[in-house]
Design an enzyme around this catalytic site. Structure first.
Site, PDB file in Angstrom:
ATOM      1  N   ALA A 173       0.834  -1.194   0.000  1.00  0.00           N
ATOM      2  CA  ALA A 173       0.000   0.000   0.000  1.00  0.00           C
ATOM      3  C   ALA A 173       0.876   1.255   0.000  1.00  0.00           C
ATOM      4  O   ALA A 173       2.083   1.193   0.247  1.00  0.00           O
ATOM      5  CB  ALA A 173      -0.935  -0.012   1.204  1.00  0.00           C
ATOM      6  N   GLY A 225      -1.140   2.939 -11.030  1.00  0.00           N
ATOM      7  CA  GLY A 225      -0.167   4.009 -10.869  1.00  0.00           C
ATOM      8  C   GLY A 225       0.250   4.565 -12.216  1.00  0.00           C
ATOM      9  O   GLY A 225      -0.473   4.451 -13.215  1.00  0.00           O
ATOM     10  N   GLU A 247      -3.502  -0.739 -14.325  1.00  0.00           N
ATOM     11  CA  GLU A 247      -4.318   0.445 -14.549  1.00  0.00           C
ATOM     12  C   GLU A 247      -3.392   1.646 -14.422  1.00  0.00           C
ATOM     13  O   GLU A 247      -2.975   2.007 -13.318  1.00  0.00           O
ATOM     14  CB  GLU A 247      -5.462   0.554 -13.535  1.00  0.00           C
ATOM     15  CG  GLU A 247      -6.360   1.749 -13.818  1.00  0.00           C
ATOM     16  CD  GLU A 247      -7.332   2.063 -12.695  1.00  0.00           C
ATOM     17  OE1 GLU A 247      -7.949   3.138 -12.754  1.00  0.00           O
ATOM     18  OE2 GLU A 247      -7.450   1.247 -11.764  1.00  0.00           O
ATOM     19  N   CYS A 281      -6.692   9.568 -12.281  1.00  0.00           N
ATOM     20  CA  CYS A 281      -6.387   9.268 -13.680  1.00  0.00           C
ATOM     21  C   CYS A 281      -7.640   9.266 -14.542  1.00  0.00           C
ATOM     22  O   CYS A 281      -7.557   9.362 -15.773  1.00  0.00           O
ATOM     23  CB  CYS A 281      -5.640   7.943 -13.795  1.00  0.00           C
ATOM     24  SG  CYS A 281      -6.391   6.585 -12.907  1.00  0.00           S
TER      25      CYS A 281
END
Length: 488
Positions: A173, A225, A247, A281
């Site tokens: 995390a 990220g 992603e 994003c």
């Protein structure tokens, strides 16, 4: 929660400090003050996480799907009871408003619940025909990497799908938002997840990723990220042929046509863009407007942006809090300066707000030169560019003129225009006449440089499964075969 907290690692069912005793400072972006310390995982910590995950793989993958599903549902209910305190911690660490943090945790609960309640659909064998069935099986240990912008949602998305698939998962995390990992793992622990099935680590991201992906135990990698980091992880994963779900970045266009409801479009864009200070994003970043309405729409968008109340994230009157860290402020300054030097006009904002914390004013830029960095680099902050177009062909060309392909948006009432834009926009998700985040039941993926592999829905669980083909099933009717498969 106390004013300062030490965040630990969670390995093999136990909370512990890092093996080397190192830790990292945790800053409040609204004050720039230290509010805690985050444990740093050593190589031996990672080895322990890998060994415990692999050791528990057979038992967990063979646990009945219904039991795994009920555990996720219990964890969701436990997390729901802690939303107030968890959201306060997230707001303090990330800078988003309390309302946004609560909304994010509500979505995280939804993610866990969906994976738990739909586990029969995602884990049961199914028929191809009367002589062949598919048996979904856990792919193995999953290494999951989540960012700081929406940590609760993304932790839940990756953990929920992995656990539903029967896979132990090691969650790396974000060090900037450790509480989101803590509350997620605590909920799973209280729900009764066996030791070793989930681990939580923090520390040096390159070291952790290289160490975990070097292990043959890891069979799948899930990362959200930046595109450069995603590419690097994919290269490392190729060494062990680990499946990747990536992603990555986005640079999302919004096309506004002449027949659109301009007030509705301006408000929707402003609200969605400046949520989480634009650090998403999926957030729109490039607005393309029909020339005949450009001036009118730009004025409405500027007014909407100027109504955004920037302030302390724990103030109920605040619409937008600070950015997450100093790096994002530096990026906003660089992108704005470059655009202005190339002839851009700052319609509103364009500067850091003079107060403690990483605050940047909601910014709208017009008259953008095509070579401006802000058109080619994901802004990941509260900056919008606005340009005009003359024809639908020009609008489509400009919308697709980026290496990214995560999401695209458009506003029009024309059915024919809607059909054409859906076919023409190069993105993993297309939305018309509204902007909204991704729900738990929908498969989500980018194209081009925005990644590959699906998260969410049935496809999100399939990412962590092998689909074993079984031939030679006793010949029965298709209907009977389906019934037989479901009880295989």
């Amino acid at each position: 929660m106390s004013d300062s907290i030490n965040y630990k690692l969670f390995i093999n069912g136990t909370w512990r400090f890092g093996g080397n005793g190192a830790d990292l400072p945790l800053l409040n972006p609204a004050t720039e003050q230290e509010v805690g310390r985050v444990a740093v995982a050593s190589a031996s910590d990672l080895d322990d996480a890998l060994m415990s995950a692999q050791a528990n793989l057979p038992q967990w993958s063979n646990t009945p799907a219904e039991e795994r599903g009920m555990l996720l549902i219990r964890a969701a209910r436990i997390l729901k009871e802690k939303i107030e305190i968890a959201a306060a911690a997230l707001s303090r660490e990330q800078g988003k408003t309390l309302a946004e943090a609560k909304g994010e945790y509500a979505r995280a609960v939804e993610m866990l619940e969906w994976n738990g309640t739909h586990i029969g659909k995602t884990s049961a064998p199914f028929s191809i025909d009367e002589k062949r069935i598919i048996v979904p099986e856990a792919i193995g240990v999953v290494a999951a990497f989540t960012p700081w912008n929406y940590p609760a949602v993304l932790n839940a998305r990756k953990l929920g799908a992995s656990i539903a698939a029967g896979c132990p998962v090691i969650l790396k995390a974000a060090e900037e938002t450790p509480s989101a990992g803590l509350y997620m793992i605590e909920a799973l622990q209280e729900a009764g997840i066996p030791p070793g099935v989930v681990s939580l680590v923090f520390g040096n991201p390159p070291m952790i990723s290289e160490h975990l992906l070097a292990s043959p135990f890891v069979r799948a990698v899930s990362f959200t990220g930046s595109t450069p980091v995603g590419k690097q992880l994919a290269k490392i994963a190729a060494g062990n042929l680990q499946r990747c779900v990536l992603e990555l970045g986005g640079h999302c266009p919004v096309v506004v046509f002449e027949d659109a409801d301009l007030s509705k479009a301006a408000l929707a864009i402003s609200e969605y863009k400046f949520e989480c200070a634009g650090q998403s994003c999926n957030a729109p970043s490039r607005i393309l407007v029909a020339r005949s309405i450009h001036k009118e729409f730009l004025a409405k968008l500027v007014r909407a942006a100027e109504k955004i109340r920037v302030g302390a994230p724990d103030d109920p009157e605040t619409d937008m809090g600070p950015m997450a860290n100093a790096r994002r402020i530096e990026a906003m300054e660089r992108l704005t300066k470059d655009a202005v030097n190339r002839g851009a006009k700052v319609e509103t904002g364009g500067k850091r707000i003079c107060r403690p914390g990483f605050y940047w004013a909601p910014t709208i830029l017009s008259h953008i030169h095509p070579e401006s960095q802000v058109l080619h680099e994901e802004p990941f902050g509260p900056i919008l560019t606005v340009a005009s177009f003359d024809t639908i062909e020009e609008a489509i060309e400009q919308a697709n003129d980026t290496e990214y392909g995560l999401a695209s948006y458009f506003f029009t009432e024309s059915t024919e225009m809607q059909k054409r834009m859906i076919r023409s926009l190069a993105a993993g998700a297309v939305s018309m006449n509204y902007l909204k985040g991704v729900s738990a039941d929908a498969p989500n993926a980018g194209i081009k440089q925005s990644g590959y592999g699906y998260e969410g829905g049935v496809e999100g669980v399939r990412a962590f499964q092998s689909l074993k083909l079984v031939n030679g099933v006793k010949a029965v009717s298709a209907h009977e075969g389906q019934d037989r498969a479901l009880h295989f």
